[in-house]
Design an enzyme around this catalytic site. Sequence first.
Site, PDB file in Angstrom:
ATOM      1  N   LEU A  44      25.453  31.372  46.699  1.00 26.53           N
ATOM      2  CA  LEU A  44      26.479  30.577  46.028  1.00 26.53           C
ATOM      3  C   LEU A  44      26.786  29.299  46.793  1.00 26.53           C
ATOM      4  CD1 LEU A  44      28.889  33.550  45.217  1.00 26.53           C
ATOM      5  CD2 LEU A  44      27.096  32.608  43.764  1.00 26.53           C
TER       6      LEU A  44
ATOM      7  N   TYR B  47      23.593  15.168  41.238  1.00 23.22           N
ATOM      8  CA  TYR B  47      23.948  16.581  41.389  1.00 23.22           C
ATOM      9  C   TYR B  47      23.016  17.451  40.551  1.00 23.22           C
ATOM     10  CZ  TYR B  47      26.666  20.901  40.874  1.00 23.22           C
ATOM     11  OH  TYR B  47      27.066  22.221  40.858  1.00 23.22           O
TER      12      TYR B  47
ATOM     13  N   LYS C 202      20.294  20.438  41.756  1.00 29.97           N
ATOM     14  CA  LYS C 202      20.340  21.803  41.263  1.00 29.97           C
ATOM     15  C   LYS C 202      19.015  22.208  40.618  1.00 29.97           C
ATOM     16  CE  LYS C 202      24.394  23.525  42.238  1.00 29.97           C
ATOM     17  NZ  LYS C 202      24.487  24.733  43.109  1.00 29.97           N
TER      18      LYS C 202
ATOM     19  N   ASN D  51      31.369  25.358  32.855  1.00 26.88           N
ATOM     20  CA  ASN D  51      32.658  25.173  33.528  1.00 26.88           C
ATOM     21  C   ASN D  51      33.266  26.543  33.838  1.00 26.88           C
ATOM     22  OD1 ASN D  51      33.271  22.066  33.151  1.00 26.88           O
ATOM     23  ND2 ASN D  51      32.427  22.814  31.217  1.00 26.88           N
TER      24      ASN D  51
ATOM     25  N   PRO E  84      80.794  52.625  30.750  1.00 29.12           N
ATOM     26  CA  PRO E  84      81.209  54.018  30.552  1.00 29.12           C
ATOM     27  C   PRO E  84      82.058  54.209  29.301  1.00 29.12           C
ATOM     28  CG  PRO E  84      81.413  53.427  32.861  1.00 29.12           C
ATOM     29  CD  PRO E  84      81.068  52.168  32.129  1.00 29.12           C
ATOM     30  N   GLY E  85      81.679  55.234  28.514  1.00 31.43           N
ATOM     31  CA  GLY E  85      82.442  55.588  27.332  1.00 31.43           C
ATOM     32  C   GLY E  85      82.208  54.725  26.111  1.00 31.43           C
TER      33      GLY E  85
END
Length: 380
Positions: A63, A112, A116, A141, A291-292
């Site tokens: 890589l 580039y 490659k 991409n 509560p309640g």
Amino acid sequence: MKVLVTGARGFIGRNLVENLKNVRDGKDKSRDVVIDEIYEYDVDTAKELLNEYCSKCDFVFNLAGINRPQNAEEFNINHSFLAQLLNALKENGNKCPVMLSSSTQALLENDYGKSKKEAEDLLLSYGKENDVRVCVYRFPNVFGKWCRPNYNSAVATFCNNIANDLPIKVNDRNTELTLVYIDDIVDEMFEALKGKEHRENELCFVPITHKKTLGEIVDLLYEFNKEPETLIMPSIPKGSFEKKLYSTFLSYLPERKVKFELRSNTDARGSFTEFLKTENNGQFSVNVSKPGITKGQHWHNTKWEFFLVVSGHGLIQERKIGSDEIMEFEVSGEKLEPVHMLPGYTHNIINLSETENLVTLMWANEQLDKNRPDTFHEEV
């Protein structure tokens, strides 16, 4: 297997290495492969280690590469390092498989792309001459967590800038990108490791890619960024681009955005707080009853809900409209039991404690429509 990863600290390399470690350390048993050792090689690794690794490895993921040099001559590294790597394998008599990370730019005539393409040709020739299995991948991409923004990925830059409330620049919203998600690449790398890579002629490929325009990507990211305000989670089907993009976006959130406040409707009875809304699968809320206190006392024509008490002790009552028969369900945070709120049944929830709040997680199958709430008061 002993695996060599060059470019181990790059975007793809880092994701691959961490997943190889998960297999090596027994954290991931789904890959159907055994990893004994991982040799990580990067730009500042001692050079003599390359020969040592090449003498031991059973598979090479190459890589390593350069795509943003200070001058065009540096692109030669893409070819020269591969040549160095292959020579080290030959000198050690190692005919293990070699994978190469190339780019769709190899089809173009820029510096580039040429570098490659030269690397691809070198590896393909090496494979034929030495009877070695080689895997050349031309990645489009690539996006996903840990990708460097403001470098060579528009998605990474958009995610980073929008997450951090920075401006972005889109020259043409209609520009279409072919994208591949990092986890799909990692999955394919494991297939290559097992000799099951996807091939077409001399080249290999990742079978899952996505085509999206810059405008579509940016619109989704701005929608994700508004979620703490709208509470609306967009549709993210399994395996979809939207799911992968949202995961990527979250990885760029600054610390100040990791936690966010919710708006609560509070009165003397307690509070009701919407937590999350979805486009097609309803919404989640948190209800606190003092509560309640009794809450609810209403029914719906079509809407249905789940109530799950997570703290406290309460009673849920439901009565079919037009009937006198009441169903009662005692609920407690000590035993998590969801209760259906049935359409056509008026229902309530009563806090039976005299000292503790009753906390209930509620799910409704649809978002509240204030113009047509489908909610009608009637005591149980």
